[in-house]
Design an enzyme around this catalytic site. Structure first.
Site, PDB file in Angstrom:
ATOM      1  N   MET A  27      -3.633   3.704   4.749  1.00 61.12           N
ATOM      2  CA  MET A  27      -4.693   2.875   4.165  1.00 61.12           C
ATOM      3  C   MET A  27      -4.985   1.672   5.069  1.00 61.12           C
ATOM      4  O   MET A  27      -5.596   0.691   4.636  1.00 61.12           O
ATOM      5  CB  MET A  27      -4.300   2.411   2.762  1.00 61.12           C
ATOM      6  CG  MET A  27      -4.126   3.583   1.794  1.00 61.12           C
ATOM      7  SD  MET A  27      -4.413   3.135   0.093  1.00 61.12           S
ATOM      8  CE  MET A  27      -3.175   1.880  -0.151  1.00 61.12           C
ATOM      9  N   LEU A  30      -2.173  -1.967   9.347  1.00 62.36           N
ATOM     10  CA  LEU A  30      -1.010  -1.260   9.894  1.00 62.36           C
ATOM     11  C   LEU A  30       0.085  -2.204  10.382  1.00 62.36           C
ATOM     12  O   LEU A  30      -0.183  -3.277  10.920  1.00 62.36           O
ATOM     13  CB  LEU A  30      -1.461  -0.354  11.045  1.00 62.36           C
ATOM     14  CG  LEU A  30      -2.508   0.691  10.651  1.00 62.36           C
ATOM     15  CD1 LEU A  30      -2.869   1.548  11.859  1.00 62.36           C
ATOM     16  CD2 LEU A  30      -2.031   1.567   9.496  1.00 62.36           C
ATOM     17  N   HIS A  31       1.326  -1.773  10.171  1.00 64.26           N
ATOM     18  CA  HIS A  31       2.513  -2.503  10.622  1.00 64.26           C
ATOM     19  C   HIS A  31       3.451  -1.503  11.301  1.00 64.26           C
ATOM     20  O   HIS A  31       3.102  -0.316  11.441  1.00 64.26           O
ATOM     21  CB  HIS A  31       3.185  -3.220   9.442  1.00 64.26           C
ATOM     22  CG  HIS A  31       3.415  -2.333   8.261  1.00 64.26           C
ATOM     23  ND1 HIS A  31       4.293  -1.273   8.293  1.00 64.26           N
ATOM     24  CD2 HIS A  31       2.851  -2.311   7.020  1.00 64.26           C
ATOM     25  CE1 HIS A  31       4.294  -0.667   7.122  1.00 64.26           C
ATOM     26  NE2 HIS A  31       3.416  -1.259   6.333  1.00 64.26           N
ATOM     27  N   HIS A  34       4.055   2.049   9.700  1.00 69.00           N
ATOM     28  CA  HIS A  34       3.050   3.078   9.991  1.00 69.00           C
ATOM     29  C   HIS A  34       3.225   3.609  11.419  1.00 69.00           C
ATOM     30  O   HIS A  34       3.130   4.810  11.670  1.00 69.00           O
ATOM     31  CB  HIS A  34       1.641   2.497   9.881  1.00 69.00           C
ATOM     32  CG  HIS A  34       1.261   1.978   8.530  1.00 69.00           C
ATOM     33  ND1 HIS A  34       1.190   0.642   8.244  1.00 69.00           N
ATOM     34  CD2 HIS A  34       0.924   2.622   7.384  1.00 69.00           C
ATOM     35  CE1 HIS A  34       0.815   0.478   6.992  1.00 69.00           C
ATOM     36  NE2 HIS A  34       0.654   1.661   6.443  1.00 69.00           N
ATOM     37  N   ASP A 147       7.657   5.301   0.478  1.00 71.75           N
ATOM     38  CA  ASP A 147       7.010   5.691  -0.784  1.00 71.75           C
ATOM     39  C   ASP A 147       7.669   6.983  -1.271  1.00 71.75           C
ATOM     40  O   ASP A 147       7.122   8.079  -1.131  1.00 71.75           O
ATOM     41  CB  ASP A 147       5.509   5.844  -0.556  1.00 71.75           C
ATOM     42  CG  ASP A 147       4.897   4.521  -0.144  1.00 71.75           C
ATOM     43  OD1 ASP A 147       4.719   3.666  -1.011  1.00 71.75           O
ATOM     44  OD2 ASP A 147       4.664   4.321   1.064  1.00 71.75           O
ATOM     45  N   GLN A 150       5.973   9.329  -3.750  1.00 69.91           N
ATOM     46  CA  GLN A 150       4.815   9.956  -3.096  1.00 69.91           C
ATOM     47  C   GLN A 150       5.268  11.143  -2.241  1.00 69.91           C
ATOM     48  O   GLN A 150       4.617  12.183  -2.217  1.00 69.91           O
ATOM     49  CB  GLN A 150       4.104   8.905  -2.250  1.00 69.91           C
ATOM     50  CG  GLN A 150       2.965   9.423  -1.421  1.00 69.91           C
ATOM     51  CD  GLN A 150       2.165   8.290  -0.813  1.00 69.91           C
ATOM     52  OE1 GLN A 150       1.358   7.675  -1.488  1.00 69.91           O
ATOM     53  NE2 GLN A 150       2.383   7.998   0.447  1.00 69.91           N
ATOM     54  N   SER A 183       2.103  -3.262   3.734  1.00 72.19           N
ATOM     55  CA  SER A 183       0.831  -3.990   3.916  1.00 72.19           C
ATOM     56  C   SER A 183       0.696  -5.076   2.855  1.00 72.19           C
ATOM     57  O   SER A 183       0.000  -6.073   3.066  1.00 72.19           O
ATOM     58  CB  SER A 183      -0.349  -3.028   3.817  1.00 72.19           C
ATOM     59  OG  SER A 183      -0.199  -1.974   4.743  1.00 72.19           O
TER      60      SER A 183
HETATM   61  P1  AMP Z   1      -0.047   3.248   3.273  1.00 68.24           P
HETATM   62  O1  AMP Z   1      -0.981   2.727   4.323  1.00 68.24           O
HETATM   63  O2  AMP Z   1       0.682   2.184   2.532  1.00 68.24           O
HETATM   64  O3  AMP Z   1      -0.694   4.274   2.382  1.00 68.24           O
HETATM   65  O4  AMP Z   1       1.091   4.027   4.056  1.00 68.24           O
HETATM   66  C1  AMP Z   1       0.774   5.091   4.930  1.00 68.24           C
HETATM   67  C2  AMP Z   1       2.049   5.816   5.299  1.00 68.24           C
HETATM   68  O5  AMP Z   1       2.936   4.906   5.936  1.00 68.24           O
HETATM   69  C3  AMP Z   1       2.781   6.366   4.063  1.00 68.24           C
HETATM   70  O6  AMP Z   1       3.305   7.649   4.378  1.00 68.24           O
HETATM   71  C4  AMP Z   1       3.858   5.340   3.861  1.00 68.24           C
HETATM   72  O7  AMP Z   1       4.995   5.842   3.186  1.00 68.24           O
HETATM   73  C5  AMP Z   1       4.198   4.968   5.297  1.00 68.24           C
HETATM   74  N1  AMP Z   1       4.874   3.663   5.327  1.00 68.24           N
HETATM   75  C6  AMP Z   1       4.473   2.517   4.722  1.00 68.24           C
HETATM   76  N2  AMP Z   1       5.386   1.543   4.929  1.00 68.24           N
HETATM   77  C7  AMP Z   1       6.385   2.085   5.672  1.00 68.24           C
HETATM   78  C8  AMP Z   1       7.613   1.590   6.199  1.00 68.24           C
HETATM   79  N3  AMP Z   1       8.005   0.330   5.999  1.00 68.24           N
HETATM   80  N4  AMP Z   1       8.384   2.437   6.915  1.00 68.24           N
HETATM   81  C9  AMP Z   1       8.003   3.726   7.119  1.00 68.24           C
HETATM   82  N5  AMP Z   1       6.849   4.251   6.647  1.00 68.24           N
HETATM   83  C10 AMP Z   1       6.050   3.450   5.937  1.00 68.24           C
END
Ligand code: AMP
Length: 275
Positions: A27, A30-31, A34, A147, A150, A183
């Site tokens: 979404m 990004l950090h 991601h 997640d 998820q 995020s």
């Molecule tokens: P999001 O943008 O929050 O929907 O996350 C996109 C993908 O990045 C999802 O598969 C999340 O589980 C993964 N993600 C988010 N935060 C982290 C994290 N701290 N470490 C590893 N993967 C992450």
């Protein structure tokens, strides 16, 4: 690297990429969490696709859709540096045009924990992931362990619907004090940010207590005291990694899971128990 916004453009580009094709849906905002998914996909695949889409159907009316952090330009630069070949960044109108009416029902697994707090969340997640998989047609989907529910819902959906796609789960990236990168961490006030790692410490306390033989109910009761008084704890539990059903022992594969609200910000965390 290409950035595309339309479905026909995306199909045309994804179709000619080298195989295997890895895909990282996000979404945006990004950090390093991601980017860990992208790095893993880059190491394992012939090409990597990513999507940036703040999916409205996984947000309820009272949630943070409008204020969810957005930085398309910064995100694209990060993905380019990490080695992504094609970014798909559609608008809500492209993904949900006038007349859209079909949703994926994920069943009981989408009604507990996150699904109890956010009743339409996993239906929205499963629907957008299905659409993205049909557009990108990857060989492997990369998801973050962060997640946990998820990952269980999507793996179940892929099995149940016979989607010809592998799933790789990538470990959670954390800040130096243990807070899982998210995020949504930017919403935290300095006091909330200082208190937020306490959720992680509570999960570690549960794992330690149960590993030394304490019953789950006692381990969770003791861990509650570890969560900062600034937080409103929503749940702490231990679940089977595949079914996401609560279990009474640390039988792997399992997750120790937790969610808490710090002010207006809900944070999730989990520990992976793989034996
Ligand atoms: P999001 O943008 O929050 O929907 O996350 C996109 C993908 O990045 C999802 O598969 C999340 O589980 C993964 N993600 C988010 N935060 C982290 C994290 N701290 N470490 C590893 N993967 C992450």
């Amino acid at each position: 690297m290409h950035i595309v916004t339309s479905i026909p453009q995306a199909r045309a580009l994804f179709d000619v990429l080298p195989r295997p094709l890895g895909f990282v849906p996000t979404m945006g905002a990004l950090h390093d969490g991601h980017l860990a998914l992208v790095t893993r996909a880059r190491a394992e695949c012939g090409a990597v696709g990513a999507s940036i889409f703040v999916n409205p159907t996984q947000f309820a009316a009272n949630e943070d859709l409008d204020r969810y952090p957005r930085d398309l330009e910064g995100d694209c630069a990060k993905l380019a540096r990490a080695g992504v070949d094609v970014i798909f960044a559609p608008t809500p109108q492209t993904m949900y045009p006038e007349g859209f009416s079909t949703f994926v029902d994920v069943g009981a697994m989408g009604t507990t924990f996150e699904g109890a707090v956010r009743p339409t969340h996993f239906r929205g997640v499963a629907t957008v992931v299905t659409k993205l998989l049909n557009i990108v047609r990857p060989d492997t989907l990369y998801l973050g362990q962060k997640d946990a529910q998820q990952t269980a819902v999507i793996r179940r959906m892929i099995r149940d619907l016979d989607a010809p796609i592998g799933v790789t789960i990538v470990p959670t990236e954390r800040e130096s004090d243990g807070l899982a990168r998210s995020s949504r961490n930017v919403y935290l006030s300095p006091e909330e940010r200082a208190a937020a790692p306490s959720l992680h410490y509570a999960l570690q306390a549960i794992r330690l207590a149960m590993a030394s033989g304490r019953p789950k109910v006692d381990a969770i009761a003791a861990a509650r005291a570890r969560v900062s008084p600034l937080a409103q704890l929503e749940y702490l539990d231990v679940v089977d990694a595949d079914s996401f059903e609560p279990i009474e022992t640390l039988r792997p594969p399992a997750f120790v899971i937790g969610a808490a609200r710090f002010g207006g910000t809900r944070l999730l965390d989990n520990l992976w128990i793989d034996g």
